[in-house]
Design a protein around this motif. Sequence first.
Motif, PDB file in Angstrom:
ATOM      1  N   PHE A 298       0.817  -1.214   0.000  1.00  0.00           N
ATOM      2  CA  PHE A 298       0.000   0.000   0.000  1.00  0.00           C
ATOM      3  C   PHE A 298       0.850   1.263   0.000  1.00  0.00           C
ATOM      4  O   PHE A 298       1.591   1.529   0.953  1.00  0.00           O
ATOM      5  CB  PHE A 298      -0.891  -0.016   1.244  1.00  0.00           C
ATOM      6  CG  PHE A 298      -1.950   1.045   1.267  1.00  0.00           C
ATOM      7  CD1 PHE A 298      -3.089   0.936   0.488  1.00  0.00           C
ATOM      8  CD2 PHE A 298      -1.817   2.154   2.087  1.00  0.00           C
ATOM      9  CE1 PHE A 298      -4.085   1.906   0.517  1.00  0.00           C
ATOM     10  CE2 PHE A 298      -2.797   3.132   2.136  1.00  0.00           C
ATOM     11  CZ  PHE A 298      -3.933   3.007   1.340  1.00  0.00           C
ATOM     12  N   SER A 299       0.719   2.047  -1.064  1.00  0.00           N
ATOM     13  CA  SER A 299       1.412   3.326  -1.163  1.00  0.00           C
ATOM     14  C   SER A 299       0.474   4.505  -0.957  1.00  0.00           C
ATOM     15  O   SER A 299       0.924   5.639  -0.825  1.00  0.00           O
ATOM     16  CB  SER A 299       2.068   3.451  -2.540  1.00  0.00           C
ATOM     17  OG  SER A 299       1.068   3.515  -3.549  1.00  0.00           O
ATOM     18  N   GLY A 300      -0.834   4.238  -0.966  1.00  0.00           N
ATOM     19  CA  GLY A 300      -1.804   5.326  -0.941  1.00  0.00           C
ATOM     20  C   GLY A 300      -2.160   5.821  -2.319  1.00  0.00           C
ATOM     21  O   GLY A 300      -2.988   6.720  -2.471  1.00  0.00           O
ATOM     22  N   GLY A 301      -1.542   5.252  -3.355  1.00  0.00           N
ATOM     23  CA  GLY A 301      -1.870   5.609  -4.725  1.00  0.00           C
ATOM     24  C   GLY A 301      -3.167   4.961  -5.167  1.00  0.00           C
ATOM     25  O   GLY A 301      -3.767   4.150  -4.460  1.00  0.00           O
ATOM     26  N   LEU A 323      -2.426  -2.978   5.636  1.00  0.00           N
ATOM     27  CA  LEU A 323      -1.940  -2.102   4.568  1.00  0.00           C
ATOM     28  C   LEU A 323      -0.453  -1.878   4.834  1.00  0.00           C
ATOM     29  O   LEU A 323      -0.084  -1.163   5.767  1.00  0.00           O
ATOM     30  CB  LEU A 323      -2.694  -0.772   4.568  1.00  0.00           C
ATOM     31  CG  LEU A 323      -4.227  -0.868   4.500  1.00  0.00           C
ATOM     32  CD1 LEU A 323      -4.844   0.525   4.590  1.00  0.00           C
ATOM     33  CD2 LEU A 323      -4.676  -1.565   3.214  1.00  0.00           C
ATOM     34  N   ILE A 324       0.397  -2.499   4.037  1.00  0.00           N
ATOM     35  CA  ILE A 324       1.838  -2.487   4.323  1.00  0.00           C
ATOM     36  C   ILE A 324       2.508  -1.373   3.532  1.00  0.00           C
ATOM     37  O   ILE A 324       2.431  -1.325   2.305  1.00  0.00           O
ATOM     38  CB  ILE A 324       2.468  -3.851   3.977  1.00  0.00           C
ATOM     39  CG1 ILE A 324       1.774  -4.950   4.797  1.00  0.00           C
ATOM     40  CG2 ILE A 324       3.957  -3.835   4.265  1.00  0.00           C
ATOM     41  CD1 ILE A 324       2.284  -6.338   4.505  1.00  0.00           C
ATOM     42  N   ASN A 325       3.166  -0.480   4.274  1.00  0.00           N
ATOM     43  CA  ASN A 325       3.765   0.708   3.683  1.00  0.00           C
ATOM     44  C   ASN A 325       5.233   0.767   4.106  1.00  0.00           C
ATOM     45  O   ASN A 325       5.545   0.834   5.288  1.00  0.00           O
ATOM     46  CB  ASN A 325       3.007   1.949   4.174  1.00  0.00           C
ATOM     47  CG  ASN A 325       3.506   3.230   3.555  1.00  0.00           C
ATOM     48  OD1 ASN A 325       4.522   3.773   3.988  1.00  0.00           O
ATOM     49  ND2 ASN A 325       2.797   3.742   2.564  1.00  0.00           N
ATOM     50  N   TYR A 364      11.775   8.737   7.635  1.00  0.00           N
ATOM     51  CA  TYR A 364      10.840   7.801   7.023  1.00  0.00           C
ATOM     52  C   TYR A 364       9.583   8.478   6.491  1.00  0.00           C
ATOM     53  O   TYR A 364       8.648   7.795   6.061  1.00  0.00           O
ATOM     54  CB  TYR A 364      10.474   6.708   8.028  1.00  0.00           C
ATOM     55  CG  TYR A 364      11.695   5.947   8.507  1.00  0.00           C
ATOM     56  CD1 TYR A 364      12.499   5.253   7.600  1.00  0.00           C
ATOM     57  CD2 TYR A 364      12.056   5.937   9.843  1.00  0.00           C
ATOM     58  CE1 TYR A 364      13.632   4.571   8.025  1.00  0.00           C
ATOM     59  CE2 TYR A 364      13.189   5.248  10.276  1.00  0.00           C
ATOM     60  CZ  TYR A 364      13.971   4.577   9.358  1.00  0.00           C
ATOM     61  OH  TYR A 364      15.096   3.897   9.774  1.00  0.00           O
ATOM     62  N   LEU A 365       9.552   9.804   6.510  1.00  0.00           N
ATOM     63  CA  LEU A 365       8.420  10.506   5.900  1.00  0.00           C
ATOM     64  C   LEU A 365       8.664  10.645   4.397  1.00  0.00           C
ATOM     65  O   LEU A 365       8.759  11.736   3.849  1.00  0.00           O
ATOM     66  CB  LEU A 365       8.223  11.875   6.560  1.00  0.00           C
ATOM     67  CG  LEU A 365       7.580  11.835   7.942  1.00  0.00           C
ATOM     68  CD1 LEU A 365       7.495  13.242   8.524  1.00  0.00           C
ATOM     69  CD2 LEU A 365       6.189  11.209   7.873  1.00  0.00           C
ATOM     70  N   VAL A 366       8.750   9.490   3.752  1.00  0.00           N
ATOM     71  CA  VAL A 366       8.979   9.434   2.313  1.00  0.00           C
ATOM     72  C   VAL A 366       7.651   9.694   1.608  1.00  0.00           C
ATOM     73  O   VAL A 366       6.580   9.672   2.238  1.00  0.00           O
ATOM     74  CB  VAL A 366       9.562   8.060   1.926  1.00  0.00           C
ATOM     75  CG1 VAL A 366      10.868   7.810   2.654  1.00  0.00           C
ATOM     76  CG2 VAL A 366       8.562   6.935   2.217  1.00  0.00           C
ATOM     77  N   PRO A 367       7.665   9.947   0.296  1.00  0.00           N
ATOM     78  CA  PRO A 367       6.401  10.250  -0.397  1.00  0.00           C
ATOM     79  C   PRO A 367       5.313   9.199  -0.203  1.00  0.00           C
ATOM     80  O   PRO A 367       4.143   9.539   0.015  1.00  0.00           O
ATOM     81  CB  PRO A 367       6.837  10.352  -1.861  1.00  0.00           C
ATOM     82  CG  PRO A 367       8.257  10.834  -1.790  1.00  0.00           C
ATOM     83  CD  PRO A 367       8.833  10.162  -0.582  1.00  0.00           C
ATOM     84  N   ASP A 368       5.664   7.918  -0.275  1.00  0.00           N
ATOM     85  CA  ASP A 368       4.644   6.873  -0.117  1.00  0.00           C
ATOM     86  C   ASP A 368       4.096   6.807   1.303  1.00  0.00           C
ATOM     87  O   ASP A 368       2.938   6.413   1.504  1.00  0.00           O
ATOM     88  CB  ASP A 368       5.215   5.505  -0.503  1.00  0.00           C
ATOM     89  CG  ASP A 368       5.251   5.289  -2.011  1.00  0.00           C
ATOM     90  OD1 ASP A 368       4.818   6.196  -2.754  1.00  0.00           O
ATOM     91  OD2 ASP A 368       5.722   4.217  -2.455  1.00  0.00           O
ATOM     92  N   ARG A 369       4.895   7.176   2.292  1.00  0.00           N
ATOM     93  CA  ARG A 369       4.405   7.182   3.670  1.00  0.00           C
ATOM     94  C   ARG A 369       3.382   8.305   3.841  1.00  0.00           C
ATOM     95  O   ARG A 369       2.334   8.121   4.477  1.00  0.00           O
ATOM     96  CB  ARG A 369       5.585   7.348   4.646  1.00  0.00           C
ATOM     97  CG  ARG A 369       5.214   7.454   6.129  1.00  0.00           C
ATOM     98  CD  ARG A 369       4.514   6.217   6.669  1.00  0.00           C
ATOM     99  NE  ARG A 369       5.186   4.971   6.338  1.00  0.00           N
ATOM    100  CZ  ARG A 369       6.255   4.486   6.988  1.00  0.00           C
ATOM    101  NH1 ARG A 369       6.773   5.149   8.005  1.00  0.00           N
ATOM    102  NH2 ARG A 369       6.779   3.316   6.628  1.00  0.00           N
ATOM    103  N   VAL A 393       6.547   0.047   7.852  1.00  0.00           N
ATOM    104  CA  VAL A 393       7.788  -0.727   7.819  1.00  0.00           C
ATOM    105  C   VAL A 393       8.933   0.245   7.567  1.00  0.00           C
ATOM    106  O   VAL A 393       9.088   0.767   6.464  1.00  0.00           O
ATOM    107  CB  VAL A 393       7.737  -1.805   6.715  1.00  0.00           C
ATOM    108  CG1 VAL A 393       9.068  -2.550   6.631  1.00  0.00           C
ATOM    109  CG2 VAL A 393       6.589  -2.778   6.977  1.00  0.00           C
ATOM    110  N   ASP A 394       9.706   0.539   8.607  1.00  0.00           N
ATOM    111  CA  ASP A 394      10.830   1.470   8.512  1.00  0.00           C
ATOM    112  C   ASP A 394      12.128   0.685   8.381  1.00  0.00           C
ATOM    113  O   ASP A 394      12.412  -0.197   9.196  1.00  0.00           O
ATOM    114  CB  ASP A 394      10.890   2.362   9.753  1.00  0.00           C
ATOM    115  CG  ASP A 394       9.645   3.226   9.906  1.00  0.00           C
ATOM    116  OD1 ASP A 394       8.962   3.461   8.895  1.00  0.00           O
ATOM    117  OD2 ASP A 394       9.362   3.646  11.048  1.00  0.00           O
TER     118      ASP A 394
END
Length: 596
Positions: A298-301, A323-325, A364-369, A393-394
């Motif tokens: 899960f990326s939120g896309g 939902l694995i991110n 870990y505040l990457v775009p997908d997060r 998942v960091d």
Amino acid sequence: MCGIYCSIAATGHHVDAEVFQALSQPLKSANGARGPDAQTSYTFRLPALRRNPSEGQARGTELQIEFFASELLLRGHTAVVQPHQKEGDVFCWNGEVFEGLDIGPEENDGAKLFARLRLDCTVDSVPGLLGNIEGPYAFVFYHSSSEKLYFARDPLGRRSLLLHRPSPSFPYLLLSSVSAGNHPAYQFEELSTESILCLDVGRMRQSNDVVKGFDGSLSIIPRRALAAKFAEISRVNTALPPKNLPSLDPFGCGACPEAWSDAVNELVAHLDRSVMLRVKDIPFQFGQGRKARVAVLFSGGIDSTMLAFLAHRHVPGDETIDLINVAFENPRKIQVQLGGKSDMLPKRERKRYRKVADGGTTSYLVPDRITGLQEVEELRKLCPGRTWNFVEVDVPYEESLAARSGVEAVMWPSRTVMDLSLAMALYFASRGVGRIRSSPSECYQPYTSHARVLLNGLGSDELLGGYGRHRTAFTARGWGGVIDELQLELDRIPTRNLGRDDRIISSHGKETRHPFLSLSVVSFLAGLPVYLKLDPRLDVGKGDKTLLRLAAHKLGLVEASARKKRAMQFGSHSARMEAGGSERRGELIIVSPVDL
């Protein structure tokens, strides 16, 4: 999901038994990790032929054939031990039948296929049977009375199967779901999906030369020659839109525009059925209670959100869905954010940078997060009563470095920089070790996802025009260029990511399922006129995957429907991790692959 392995080797002086055992054991071990619930092997010999009884002199070669298979329990409540065996026939099956063959909730599809294959096994009947089933698969089937070995992958290549052809230096045949890295004693290649292969083992053992015997005994049965529903991938509709096709913004009004209405409804119906078939009847694991059986990468896309929403329709409401991110600590990105330092950040500085007041980590505040956190709130509003575990998942930089050699070994023979970036993201995501919290005001709790079925949104960009190259093709060559590019996308699917992804995810004893890549969904989308799928004249976020965006909007996923495409390796920051400005093109070969 299973791991399958088959070897055919000459006995005696041709191959040293101890050397061959040392070669095959790591391969069986790697395949065993794919199916932790049951595993066994079966070995037999085919003696060399004799000229006549009076001479007593052997000719040809005595062959030793070994089959090994492991089982991941995803149907019924009891693991079925493979290889399937009866009266000398042997079948190793790594797949799922979703259409074309009635499989009850307690039945095993491998056992049922084995029975069907034994009823009528000819060079014509085996491809015909496989061409009428839909689902991801790879298999090896030995028919004893004809001494023929059949092996293949499904038309899209959703399951891995690697082939080592006998060579003068390494005179044995190997078939394996996964390799054990870059080994000096085999040369694995990904098995082509264009054909079903048949090896006449009886003819092969007539030869004194295993290499020549193999080359002269292998038959290739092209899928395109089969008149079966699921024999091959559908072709893209080549009809051009009318020259005066108006450019309409379909998102400018409340209801779905009439021109797209039927296509939107059909897409939702096809995709909903595909998801349903992939999430139903999954058994609970022993000792795990009613923990989540289904997870979404899960990326939120828009792709992963659509799958999560449709899974909600078919997973009982009292069950959680994971939902694995995944997010990577990327020193190169940190350098940019801290002023572009040229040297690798010291460990203590990376730790200092990670600490923030709320206990989270800005690394870990990457775009997908960010998009994942936003989208899970939309799902919670649309699906009240459902518990969504947003699994963060960091991956610290040191941990990704430590895992790299193992990931390279499992993904082999894939070995480009881009392969590694994607494989790293999938490796840690599918492992599922992270943390969850029910709301931003709650404290984090450690969490490991035990869901064995992972839904993956791969395929939507290829089918619906989600890449920037589709817009480039339109600029250069108009609608005809877009159609050509979409056909290229379909043609490339079997050779690009799927085998590698299967090897990586399955190394954790889990299975990835691709609802967009059901051959039924592919056939529907390929057959639609191009202008209903995308409109490159519109802005990014509207003109790419237009049909899917309209479907998501209609279902209430308004925020997801407007999100722009972002590749997994960039959204998770698993790509370009080297500090100091190092740039490596994605297609470059990794220069120091794992040697075992």
